[in-house]
Write a protein that holds these residues in place. Structure first.
Motif, short mmCIF file in Angstrom:
data_model
loop_
_atom_site.label_atom_id
_atom_site.label_comp_id
_atom_site.label_asym_id
_atom_site.label_seq_id
_atom_site.Cartn_x
_atom_site.Cartn_y
_atom_site.Cartn_z
N ARG A 54 -30.93 -46.47 15.51
CA ARG A 54 -31.25 -47.59 14.60
C ARG A 54 -30.33 -47.58 13.39
N GLY A 55 -30.15 -46.39 12.81
CA GLY A 55 -29.29 -46.29 11.63
C GLY A 55 -27.88 -46.71 11.95
N SER A 56 -27.39 -46.29 13.11
CA SER A 56 -26.01 -46.62 13.50
C SER A 56 -25.84 -48.11 13.75
N ALA A 57 -26.83 -48.71 14.42
CA ALA A 57 -26.75 -50.13 14.74
C ALA A 57 -26.68 -50.95 13.45
N GLU A 58 -27.43 -50.50 12.44
CA GLU A 58 -27.43 -51.24 11.18
C GLU A 58 -26.08 -51.10 10.47
N ILE A 59 -25.56 -49.87 10.43
CA ILE A 59 -24.27 -49.64 9.76
C ILE A 59 -23.17 -50.47 10.42
N CYS A 60 -23.26 -50.63 11.73
CA CYS A 60 -22.21 -51.35 12.45
C CYS A 60 -22.50 -52.84 12.59
N GLY A 61 -23.60 -53.29 12.02
CA GLY A 61 -23.90 -54.73 11.99
C GLY A 61 -24.10 -55.34 13.37
N LEU A 62 -24.73 -54.61 14.28
CA LEU A 62 -24.91 -55.15 15.64
C LEU A 62 -25.92 -56.29 15.64
N THR A 63 -25.72 -57.25 16.54
CA THR A 63 -26.61 -58.40 16.67
C THR A 63 -26.80 -58.70 18.16
N PRO A 64 -27.67 -59.67 18.49
CA PRO A 64 -27.80 -60.04 19.91
C PRO A 64 -26.50 -60.59 20.50
N GLN A 65 -25.57 -60.97 19.63
CA GLN A 65 -24.28 -61.49 20.13
C GLN A 65 -23.28 -60.39 20.45
N THR A 66 -23.58 -59.17 20.01
CA THR A 66 -22.62 -58.07 20.21
C THR A 66 -22.32 -57.86 21.69
N ARG A 67 -21.04 -57.72 21.99
CA ARG A 67 -20.62 -57.35 23.35
C ARG A 67 -19.76 -56.11 23.23
N PHE A 68 -20.34 -55.00 23.66
CA PHE A 68 -19.74 -53.68 23.44
C PHE A 68 -19.10 -53.17 24.73
N LEU A 69 -17.85 -52.76 24.64
CA LEU A 69 -17.18 -52.20 25.82
C LEU A 69 -17.40 -50.69 25.83
N CYS A 70 -18.07 -50.22 26.88
CA CYS A 70 -18.29 -48.78 27.03
C CYS A 70 -17.21 -48.26 27.98
N ALA A 71 -16.17 -47.66 27.39
CA ALA A 71 -15.04 -47.18 28.18
C ALA A 71 -14.95 -45.66 28.19
N LEU A 72 -15.70 -45.01 27.29
CA LEU A 72 -15.79 -43.55 27.30
C LEU A 72 -16.95 -43.19 28.24
N PRO A 73 -17.05 -41.92 28.64
CA PRO A 73 -18.15 -41.57 29.57
C PRO A 73 -19.52 -41.95 29.00
N ALA A 74 -20.28 -42.73 29.76
CA ALA A 74 -21.50 -43.37 29.24
C ALA A 74 -22.49 -42.39 28.62
N GLY A 75 -22.54 -41.16 29.14
CA GLY A 75 -23.52 -40.21 28.63
C GLY A 75 -23.10 -39.51 27.35
N HIS A 76 -21.82 -39.63 26.99
CA HIS A 76 -21.37 -38.95 25.78
C HIS A 76 -22.07 -39.55 24.56
N ASN A 77 -22.34 -38.67 23.59
CA ASN A 77 -23.11 -39.09 22.43
C ASN A 77 -22.51 -40.29 21.70
N PHE A 78 -21.20 -40.37 21.64
CA PHE A 78 -20.53 -41.44 20.89
C PHE A 78 -20.83 -42.81 21.52
N PRO A 79 -20.44 -43.04 22.79
CA PRO A 79 -20.73 -44.37 23.36
C PRO A 79 -22.20 -44.58 23.73
N LEU A 80 -23.02 -43.53 23.63
CA LEU A 80 -24.45 -43.72 23.92
C LEU A 80 -25.22 -44.10 22.67
N SER A 81 -24.81 -43.50 21.51
CA SER A 81 -25.72 -43.63 20.35
C SER A 81 -25.05 -43.92 19.03
N SER A 82 -23.73 -44.05 18.99
CA SER A 82 -23.09 -44.20 17.68
C SER A 82 -22.34 -45.52 17.49
N PRO A 83 -22.96 -46.65 17.46
CA PRO A 83 -24.31 -46.94 17.93
C PRO A 83 -24.37 -47.03 19.44
#
Ligand code: J2J
Length: 540
Positions: free
Chosen positions: A216-245
């Motif tokens: 939640r904290g990360s999503a707010e810092i990064c200003g995510l919205t329902p319009q966000t389209r995020f490319l997950c190109a790093l391994p999906a389970g890694h902490n960075f592309p899983l949760s930051s945000p």
């Protein structure tokens, strides 16, 4: 049944609740909320397949119901290894729904890593992919079953048979459904992987409360919205592309995750253009490749607004090129699967973004910068980072000895990073005291590889050190004392591969030496070895 782990002390736990960080909801609330708010909105795009939030919920519920019917539930664990496919998230939510805690192994992991995780968690469930070399046939799964007698169920992605096919369990709902019950929000939700600096890969218990707050904290810092389209190109389970945000942050905001098999620029550029991607998380070597390829494909990147870089040091000179060459904002992220995540903020002045790794998510992230005796250094000078907070773990799973080394009496975790705080309060990562090689974001624990090299009958001593590399930042070099002067790098490589280690951990270079340089106390002097790398000498 509960999974045992090191909890936060009561006073801190109450403070984290009072301040609204811990909301006592399971991580499944992320999906439940979107299912209620926007069931028909796209949640995941994976190749030609699209999944709405309603579908993500149904498929994960179907799987969860099957698993419940097989007797899986609270206290159970799962070993999961999937590539970057939608099933990764379906499985993740299915397991959370019924309170089974997974370890999400990286797809590059092989026998050695999977075995080490299996031995630690003793999974009742294995979910893997036929696409992986180990699961093309049933040999390794059978071996795991022998090793872990409690392993009751194996399900495989990309496997057509209804008996062991994952797809079948997601698509078909069982007749009767019992209500799902995630574990309590202050219990272990899943295990994150540590980059490691020890002989065996370590696991990090993450609770619903702590992980949800970081998301939640990360999503707010990064200003995510329902319009966000995020490319997950790093391994999906890694902490960075899983949760930051990461993907969970995007789901929390009601946006859409577009999966890429890897960060290769042309593959990613095509996905960005086709799906209007506006945000991506990358490691430094991937950004370097993107910067080279982008000038010829500028129009494909029109929708891109934010590129996050993290996982390893990123040179300021390269950072400066990002806004102009990729036509978007840059954000530096300095995080760790153990907890603490720092971000430069979207409204920070350029110079701050180019030259620092930002500041923590939470006002209650406590960061000490200390000298070798654990005393705070003078403000602005480099020192070791020690931290505790509402989403920083309190101990590796079943590792009391190691925990005694990396936590102090107040529960601060020593990450092994050397950092410096700027007058504005941002952190800069300036070095490392942990015995690890950071190969462009992929972490290699020196001790783990040294122990494996030492299993070669010719080798009497081994030391793995980092060497500078223009693209990856660091590569690994193994210094070896051998009984056999004819020992060659390919033979050593074969030896390591036969032991089943992931390929990214193989030494990039091998050097045979007569004797190891030693420190005054008789330990291998890795600094001297690193210095030697700067000098020309025979390499094989
Ligand atoms: C220098 N070193 C960095 C950075 C991590 C977000 C982003 C990254 C990770 C991650 C993560 C760095 N500059 N910007 O989990 O949520 C090195 C440090 C750190 C270690 C953690 C996230 N960002 N590092 O990389 O668990 O040495 O997490 O302690 O894989 O990577 O590695 P890992």
């Amino acid at each position: 049944m509960k999974i045992e782990f090191q909890r936060w002390p009561d006073d801190l736990a109450s403070r984290y609740r009072e301040r609204g960080y811990w909301i006592d909801e399971p991580l499944t609330r992320i999906l439940a909320e979107q299912w209620r708010l926007r069931p028909e909105a796209p949640a995941i795009i994976c190749g030609e397949r699209r999944f709405t939030y309603a579908e993500l919920d149904t498929l994960s519920s179907n799987l969860a119901a099957h698993l419940t019917a097989q007797g899986l539930g609270h206290g159970d664990t799962a070993l999961v290894q999937l590539p970057n496919v939608a099933e990764f998230y379906i499985v993740f939510f299915a397991l959370l729904k019924i309170g089974v805690a997974p370890v999400n192994a990286l797809f590059s992991h092989r026998q050695l890593e999977l075995t080490a995780y299996a031995k630690q968690i003793e999974p009742r469930l294995l979910i893997a992919s036929r696409r992986h070399e180990l699961f093309g046939d049933d040999g390794f799964a059978a071996e795991l079953r022998r090793m872990v007698p409690g392993l009751a169920l194996v399900l495989l992605h990309d496997e057509p048979s209804p008996e062991i096919g994952l797809d079948h369990r997601m698509r078909a709902a069982p007749d009767r459904r019992s209500p799902f019950a995630p574990t309590a929000s202050d219990e272990v939700a899943f295990f994150q992987l540590s980059g490691g600096s020890t002989g065996t890969p370590k696991l990090i218990p993450r609770t619903h409360n702590d992980y949800d707050y970081s998301v939640r904290g990360s999503a707010e810092i990064c200003g995510l919205t329902p319009q966000t389209r995020f490319l997950c190109a790093l391994p999906a389970g890694h902490n960075f592309p899983l949760s930051s945000p990461g993907a969970l942050g995007v789901f929390h905001a009601g946006g859409c995750v577009v999966l890429a098999p890897n960060p290769e620029p042309l593959t990613c550029f095509a996905l960005i253009e086709r799906h209007g991607v506006d945000m991506v998380a990358l490691v430094p070597p991937a950004i370097m490749l993107w910067l080279q390829a982008a000038p010829a494909h500028r129009s494909a990147l029109r929708s891109l607004k934010l590129v996050q870089v993290g996982g390893a040091s990123f040179a300021g000179s390269i950072a400066r090129q990002v806004p102009e060459v990729l036509g978007c904002k840059l954000q530096q992220v300095f995080g760790m699967a153990e907890g603490l995540v720092n971000y430069t903020r979207l409204d920070d002045a350029d110079e701050r973004v180019f030259s620092t790794q930002g500041r923590p998510i939470s006002p209650d992230d406590e960061v000490k910068i200390v000298d070798e005796d654990g005393r705070p250094v003078a403000e602005g000078t480099p020192g070791m980072l020690a931290t505790r907070g509402p989403y920083t773990f309190r101990g590796y799973y079943r590792s009391p000895e190691h925990n005694a080394q990396v936590f102090d009496a107040e529960g601060f975790y020593y990450s092994g990073d050397v950092v410096q705080r700027t007058p504005e309060g941002d952190l800069k990562v300036v070095g490392r005291v942990k015995d690890q090689i950071n190969r462009g974001g992929e972490k290699v624990a020196a001790e783990e590889i040294e122990n494996l090299i030492l299993q070669h009958p010719d080798v009497t001593q081994a030391a793995l050190v980092a060497m500078q590399d223009a693209l990856l930042g660091e590569k690994s070099c193994a210094f070896i004392v051998s009984r056999n002067p004819e020992l060659k790098a390919p033979a050593l490589r074969r030896h390591l591969l036969a032991l089943g280690v992931a390929e990214y951990k193989l030494p990039d270079r091998v050097r045979l030496i007569e004797a190891m340089p030693l420190t005054a106390v008789g330990k291998i002097d890795k600094k001297k070895l690193r210095d030697r790398l700067a000098q020309p000498s025979a390499t094989f």
